[in-house]
Design an enzyme around this catalytic site. Structure first.
Site, PDB file in Angstrom:
ATOM      1  N   GLU A 266       0.837  -1.198   0.000  1.00  0.00           N
ATOM      2  CA  GLU A 266       0.000   0.000   0.000  1.00  0.00           C
ATOM      3  C   GLU A 266       0.872   1.248   0.000  1.00  0.00           C
ATOM      4  O   GLU A 266       2.096   1.171   0.058  1.00  0.00           O
ATOM      5  CB  GLU A 266      -0.911   0.014   1.243  1.00  0.00           C
ATOM      6  CG  GLU A 266      -2.293  -0.566   1.013  1.00  0.00           C
ATOM      7  CD  GLU A 266      -3.239   0.466   0.413  1.00  0.00           C
ATOM      8  OE1 GLU A 266      -2.763   1.528  -0.056  1.00  0.00           O
ATOM      9  OE2 GLU A 266      -4.467   0.203   0.391  1.00  0.00           O
TER      10      GLU A 266
ATOM     11  N   ASN B 269      -6.236   5.275   9.045  1.00  0.00           N
ATOM     12  CA  ASN B 269      -5.971   4.606   7.776  1.00  0.00           C
ATOM     13  C   ASN B 269      -5.008   5.420   6.914  1.00  0.00           C
ATOM     14  O   ASN B 269      -3.815   5.412   7.159  1.00  0.00           O
ATOM     15  CB  ASN B 269      -7.296   4.345   7.044  1.00  0.00           C
ATOM     16  CG  ASN B 269      -7.146   3.502   5.802  1.00  0.00           C
ATOM     17  OD1 ASN B 269      -6.195   2.737   5.669  1.00  0.00           O
ATOM     18  ND2 ASN B 269      -8.083   3.640   4.873  1.00  0.00           N
TER      19      ASN B 269
ATOM     20  N   ASP C 193     -14.239  -1.758  12.964  1.00  0.00           N
ATOM     21  CA  ASP C 193     -13.188  -2.729  12.682  1.00  0.00           C
ATOM     22  C   ASP C 193     -13.675  -3.711  11.628  1.00  0.00           C
ATOM     23  O   ASP C 193     -14.449  -4.623  11.916  1.00  0.00           O
ATOM     24  CB  ASP C 193     -12.789  -3.467  13.965  1.00  0.00           C
ATOM     25  CG  ASP C 193     -11.527  -4.312  13.789  1.00  0.00           C
ATOM     26  OD1 ASP C 193     -11.235  -4.713  12.656  1.00  0.00           O
ATOM     27  OD2 ASP C 193     -10.847  -4.563  14.799  1.00  0.00           O
TER      28      ASP C 193
ATOM     29  N   ASN D  98     -10.637   6.099   2.257  1.00  0.00           N
ATOM     30  CA  ASN D  98      -9.420   5.424   1.826  1.00  0.00           C
ATOM     31  C   ASN D  98      -8.445   6.461   1.287  1.00  0.00           C
ATOM     32  O   ASN D  98      -8.163   7.439   1.963  1.00  0.00           O
ATOM     33  CB  ASN D  98      -9.753   4.330   0.813  1.00  0.00           C
ATOM     34  CG  ASN D  98      -9.288   2.959   1.271  1.00  0.00           C
ATOM     35  OD1 ASN D  98      -8.170   2.802   1.748  1.00  0.00           O
ATOM     36  ND2 ASN D  98     -10.138   1.951   1.136  1.00  0.00           N
TER      37      ASN D  98
ATOM     38  N   ASP E  11      -9.533   2.742  -3.967  1.00  0.00           N
ATOM     39  CA  ASP E  11      -8.664   2.586  -2.791  1.00  0.00           C
ATOM     40  C   ASP E  11      -7.669   3.748  -2.831  1.00  0.00           C
ATOM     41  O   ASP E  11      -8.058   4.898  -2.688  1.00  0.00           O
ATOM     42  CB  ASP E  11      -7.993   1.213  -2.824  1.00  0.00           C
ATOM     43  CG  ASP E  11      -7.420   0.803  -1.468  1.00  0.00           C
ATOM     44  OD1 ASP E  11      -6.936   1.684  -0.734  1.00  0.00           O
ATOM     45  OD2 ASP E  11      -7.420  -0.393  -1.153  1.00  0.00           O
TER      46      ASP E  11
END
Length: 278
Positions: free
Chosen positions: A15, A95, A113, A145, A192
């Site tokens: 990522e 995040n 979660d 995201n 994403d």
């Protein structure tokens, strides 16, 4: 159509790709590592943090910041490689992150979660200013995201994965956010990690649809790069800013995450260079 090449392979859940200097940094969530790799595929681990998620950004002064999700902290990597706390975010569930040209960091938080199967709660975005103060500046995201700031520094764009939207905000003089709007409805697209280019188009990586897509404001598809595995995030960089870096892996669902060893850093050439942040 330009070829998609494998720059690096054998990783886990990859990522947060970020072009910095003459290398790409990215995170391997499975290993708890931040790695830097050059275009000759020479790589090194530049930080280790046990955190899931594990997202990063680069400050204007060239230092790396890392979101420690479980610890509820924003860490900063010092020139000697040590990690210090830049800000106390509080709680868990943090995040992705983007830092703009003024050094303001936007960090988003998932409200529940996912891996534990908790009931849905909306997510939010916090602003961390240069002095380390933290305040919430936006809420009501199904799953916040990737984020990006446009080249003129005026707009924050956020991927809301579960609503299949890219959401935009105006950025105020104090870093606050206003004028929330849907920048693009992506239909079945599930965004994403994202990045912006010099024409204010957005590239978004898509895990379930195994692709990376360039879209204009309003949602018109400008280009699609098909993948053989889930695309988790993308970034523009390279010597001319026209290399699209994609981090991808075989997705197995929230319980198993990704197939070990399938995480890759991919590259392909594009026509419009990157701009803005990251």
């Amino acid at each position: 159509m330009n070829e998609v090449r494998v720059l690096l392979t054998g990783r886990g859940l990859v990522e947060s790709p970020r072009w910095h200097g003459d290398r790409l940094s990215f995170s391997d969530w499975s290993a708890g590592e931040v790695i830097a790799v050059d275009l000759a595929a020479r790589s090194e681990v530049i930080a280790r943090v046990e955190s899931l998620p594990l997202c990063t950004a680069w400050l204007p002064d060239g230092r790396l910041v890392i979101v420690s999700s479980q610890g509820g902290r924003l860490l900063r990597r010092e020139p000697d490689g040590s990690l210090v706390t830049r800000a106390d975010l509080g709680g868990t569930g943090w995040n992705d992150i983007v830092v703009d040209g003024r050094g303001n960091a936007y960090v988003n938080r998932v409200g529940f979660d996912l891996m534990a199967g908790e009931a849905f709660k909306p997510g939010s975005i916090a602003l961390v200013t240069a002095d380390g103060s933290v305040r919430e500046v936006a809420d009501d995201f199904a799953l916040p995201n990737g984020m990006a700031v446009t080249p003129d520094g005026s707009t924050l764009i956020v991927a809301d994965s579960h609503r299949h939207h890219l959401v935009a905000f105006d950025i105020g003089a104090d870093g606050g956010l206003s004028d929330r709007r849907i920048w693009a409805d992506l239909g079945e697209g599930t965004p994403d990690g994202i990045c912006v280019d010099a024409q204010n188009a957005v590239w978004y990586a898509d895990v379930p649809n195994k692709r990376c897509v360039r879209v204009a404001e309003g949602g018109a598809v400008l280009r699609t790069v098909e993948l053989d595995r889930g695309g988790f995030a993308c970034a523009l960089g390279g010597p001319d800013g026209t290399t699209l870096f994609i981090v991808a892996a075989e997705w197995r669902g929230m319980s198993e995450m990704v197939t070990p060893g399938t995480g890759q850093v991919l590259t392909t050439e594009v026509d419009v260079p990157g701009a803005g942040w990251p």
